[in-house]
Scaffold this motif. Structure first.
Motif, PDB file in Angstrom:
ATOM      1  N   ASP A  71       9.985  84.759  60.236  1.00 28.25           N
ATOM      2  CA  ASP A  71      10.168  85.091  61.660  1.00 28.25           C
ATOM      3  C   ASP A  71      11.628  85.089  62.091  1.00 28.25           C
ATOM      4  O   ASP A  71      11.938  84.830  63.246  1.00 28.25           O
ATOM      5  N   ILE A  72      12.524  85.406  61.157  1.00 30.77           N
ATOM      6  CA  ILE A  72      13.939  85.270  61.505  1.00 30.77           C
ATOM      7  C   ILE A  72      14.361  86.209  62.627  1.00 30.77           C
ATOM      8  O   ILE A  72      15.292  85.917  63.361  1.00 30.77           O
ATOM      9  N   ASN A  73      13.671  87.323  62.807  1.00 34.83           N
ATOM     10  CA  ASN A  73      14.064  88.284  63.845  1.00 34.83           C
ATOM     11  C   ASN A  73      13.251  88.167  65.126  1.00 34.83           C
ATOM     12  O   ASN A  73      13.314  89.042  65.986  1.00 34.83           O
ATOM     13  N   ASP A  74      12.482  87.086  65.252  1.00 38.52           N
ATOM     14  CA  ASP A  74      11.639  86.943  66.445  1.00 38.52           C
ATOM     15  C   ASP A  74      11.898  85.599  67.129  1.00 38.52           C
ATOM     16  O   ASP A  74      11.166  84.622  66.918  1.00 38.52           O
ATOM     17  N   PRO A  75      12.968  85.540  67.964  1.00 35.38           N
ATOM     18  CA  PRO A  75      13.331  84.260  68.596  1.00 35.38           C
ATOM     19  C   PRO A  75      12.210  83.651  69.439  1.00 35.38           C
ATOM     20  O   PRO A  75      12.256  82.452  69.721  1.00 35.38           O
ATOM     21  N   THR A  76      11.196  84.421  69.849  1.00 40.92           N
ATOM     22  CA  THR A  76      10.094  83.814  70.609  1.00 40.92           C
ATOM     23  C   THR A  76       9.314  82.836  69.732  1.00 40.92           C
ATOM     24  O   THR A  76       8.568  82.002  70.231  1.00 40.92           O
ATOM     25  N   LYS A  77       9.488  82.927  68.418  1.00 41.33           N
ATOM     26  CA  LYS A  77       8.787  82.014  67.504  1.00 41.33           C
ATOM     27  C   LYS A  77       9.647  80.796  67.142  1.00 41.33           C
ATOM     28  O   LYS A  77       9.250  79.976  66.321  1.00 41.33           O
ATOM     29  N   TYR A  78      10.846  80.714  67.714  1.00 39.24           N
ATOM     30  CA  TYR A  78      11.727  79.589  67.403  1.00 39.24           C
ATOM     31  C   TYR A  78      11.365  78.384  68.282  1.00 39.24           C
ATOM     32  O   TYR A  78      11.123  78.532  69.478  1.00 39.24           O
ATOM     33  N   HIS A  79      11.394  77.195  67.668  1.00 42.95           N
ATOM     34  CA  HIS A  79      11.152  75.965  68.432  1.00 42.95           C
ATOM     35  C   HIS A  79      11.985  74.838  67.862  1.00 42.95           C
ATOM     36  O   HIS A  79      12.459  74.916  66.742  1.00 42.95           O
TER      37      HIS A  79
END
Ligand code: CUK
Ligand code: CUA
Ligand code: CA
Length: 637
Positions: free
Chosen positions: A209-217
């Motif tokens: 998910d490196i290109n999907d900051p909505t998945k970062y926590h």
């Protein structure tokens, strides 16, 4: 006197001319020559505050005469130096350095087998970024057992034993990056070390998910202070910057400057409000006990979902002005105080209202806020004197502001009271500040340190890289008085200062100390008694050399190995005399270590070249210290 207007633009840049001008103009009334120089803008240096300190005699009080001992131990973090430094307060004599996340040429920390075991998998890293040192508690008072500190650079938490002043345990926190804020449970004792992970990363962080900051926590982490194992983690909304705990052991609170969940600087500035995240420790423990958690990747640490959307009610998010920074619990146990950074305010959260917040008895999260005094530009961190006053650093104004907490609450309730007591210039641009004992219920309001990020013109020039400047301020009276400047090297963020009677040290090692117990056990497998034997044991291409040291002699003045052997030298210092440390250094092999009285130290290296290589004692121990040496004879392969 220095309660000046705060109408400047929000800017993080240092304006040396402005500070000099201010210093000059402040002195106009007292010294016309200095004042004229200041107004002419020629940058003359005026030292109005030190002059004042001398005038009222305070400076004399901080002189600790030769041979006399200081009143307090001060523990300074070493920032990106990765170490901890010990100062005597008030003399500000540097007494010791403790390598923690860095490696050390003098002691062999990071190279000896004993310290490599402590560093574990992270022994391969030579750097760290140590921000927040804190000393263990029993019932809200420091008990002097341990100091804990974070490593932002490599996501670690370390423990330092305060009986021997050595790092003795370290853990790399899984599933997160960049441990920043770190605090200890204050009551009933320090069972947990709590650690904020600052940066948002994908969960799991395996490339998908490196290109999907909505998945970062990111997560809030609890480490068992006795075993140094990560006990549980809590996923949060936004990020986590600084934190503190209460004096009951129930709650902790952290600042979040990135409620936006952004991955760029402009993104983190979008919202008008971010928040203080409040954690209910018992509710989190209950969720873990009930199996209400997940695990991530190959880590088996329970991860509890503390996001608003999860509805577990283990966290609460209290809105505060945008991008807050420091969070410091008042020493009366009443308030979590969050510094505004981009707002000129600090926000006071009443801890006694948190039960109601979690039980759903309040209509709005903001109902726990009981004060929001306006203090000046760039408030970063707050400390206390134990007499109802708080002291907040103002990064942009380059000042420390003293203010009264109960007056700030009254002002918030609409009363016409002035809560500001005094502002004092510091040099220049402070980050943390810390007053004696101010992280415990024993705050005594004597000395305050302002840890300033820039020294500029305060010291002899040393080229483009400057030291920082830690300033000691007398806060025992009505008025703050600047007493002393101390240069510090990159970059102490924070400090903790406790009374000297709160620390009990060992003068020499005990032979059964766990610090080198694994090395003693290894010797026993070889049938070696460390206190008496001087032997060389060959085991394939591994050679184990055991020797004693008694000033000014090593137990072996030569030993022979073969080129390519992996050599482990284990030395036991039989001297029982306090302060009689030996060293072991092998010339042209990058090998060096400390062996203090009654200590066993060991180091492993490869004898990669044939020939004669001298080893010598590199800690001055005796009139014949220069003669304390021997030869390693390396036979060609
Ligand atoms: S942070 Cu450095 S000035 Cu890491 Cu405690 Cu505020
Ligand atoms: Cu032993 Cu110097
Ligand atoms: Ca923000």
């Amino acid at each position: 006197m220095s309660d000046k207007q705060t109408g400047d633009k929000l800017t993080g840049t240092v304006n040396q001319g402005r500070r000099r001008f201010l210093a000059g103009s402040a002195a106009v009334g007292a010294a016309s020559v200095a004042g004229a120089a200041g107004m002419a803008g020629v940058g003359a240096l005026t030292h109005s505050q030190p002059a004042k300190a001398q005038a009222n005699g305070s400076a004399a009080n901080i002189h600790v005469a030769p041979g006399e001992l200081d009143e307090y131990y001060g523990f300074w973090s070493g920032g990106k130096s990765g170490e901890v430094r010990i100062y005597g307060v008030p003399s500000m004599r540097e007494i010791m350095r403790i390598p923690v996340f860095n490696h050390c040429s003098a002691s062999g920390y990071g190279q000896t087998n004993e310290t490599k075991r402590i560093l574990g998998d992270s022994a391969k890293y030579f750097n760290g970024d140590a921000h927040h040192p804190h000393i263990s508690y029993t019932d809200g008072s420091h008990d002097g057992r341990y100091l804990f500190i974070n490593d932002k650079a490599n996501t670690r938490v370390a423990r330092v034993r305060l009986d021997v002043f050595k790092t003795d345990a370290m853990v790399t926190v899984p599933n997160v990056q960049a441990i920043h804020g770190l605090r200890l449970q204050k009551a009933p004792r320090t069972n947990y070390v709590f650690a904020n992970a600052e940066y948002l990363i994908p969960q799991p962080n395996d490339g998908r998910d490196i290109n999907d900051p909505t998945k970062y926590h990111t997560m809030w982490n609890a480490i068992d202070a006795d075993t140094m194992e990560v006990k549980w983690q809590v996923i949060v909304d936004g990020n986590l910057d600084n934190m503190d705990t209460d004096y009951t052991g129930k709650y902790a609170a952290a600042t979040c400057y990135n409620s936006e969940g952004a991955v760029t600087l402009p993104g983190t500035m979008r919202n008008e409000r971010d928040w203080v995240t409040v954690f209910s420790i018992e509710r989190i423990e209950q969720a873990v006990a009930e199996g209400n958690y997940i695990t991530i990747g190959d880590s088996d640490v329970p991860v509890v979902d503390g996001r608003k959307s999860a509805g577990l009610n283990v966290t609460r998010y209290v809105p505060v002005p945008k991008n807050p920074h420091g969070l410091n619990t008042s020493t009366d146990g009443k308030y979590f105080i969050a510094a505004g950074k981009l707002s000129p305010t600090v926000t006071m959260i009443e801890i006694a209202k948190l039960d109601d917040l979690f039980e759903g008895n309040l209509s709005d999260e903001r109902d726990v806020v009981v004060g929001e005094p306006e203090l000046g530009l760039g408030p970063l961190h707050t400390t206390y004197d134990g007499r109802g006053n708080a002291y907040t650093t103002l990064f942009i104004d380059s000042q420390v502001v003293k203010w009264n907490m109960e007056d700030a609450v009254r002002h918030y309730n609409g009363e016409d009271v002035n809560y500001i007591r005094q502002k004092i210039d510091v040099h220049y641009q402070p980050g943390h500040n810390h007053a004696t004992l101010s992280e415990s219920k024993d705050a005594d309001g004597k000395y305050l340190f302002s840890l300033n990020k820039f020294s500029k013109d305060r010291y002899l020039p040393v080229g483009p890289l400057h030291p920082e400047n830690d300033q000691m301020i007398d806060i025992s009276g009505e008025e703050m008085v600047l007493l002393h400047d101390t240069p510090t090297f990159a970059e102490p963020h924070d400090a903790v200062i406790i009374r000297r009677d709160q620390i009990q040290t060992k003068q020499i090692w005990e032979r059964n100390d766990p610090y080198f117990a694994a090395t003693v056990a290894r010797a026993q497998e070889d049938g070696v008694t460390l206190e008496t034997d001087n032997v060389v044991i060959r085991d394939g291409n591994q050679v184990r050399v055991y020797m004693t040291s008694v000033a000014p002699n090593f137990g072996l003045t030569e030993f022979t190995v073969k080129q390519g052997d992996e050599v482990t030298v284990t030395i036991t210092n039989l001297d029982r005399v306090e302060d009689l440390t030996h060293g072991f250094c092998v010339v042209n092999h990058g090998v060096s270590m400390e062996i203090s009285p009654q200590q066993t130290s060991s180091v492993t290296f490869t004898a990669d070249r044939p020939g004669v290589f001298w080893y010598y004692c590199n800690w001055f121990c005796h009139a014949l210290h220069m003669e304390m040496k021997g030869r390693m004879l390396v036979e060609p392969a």
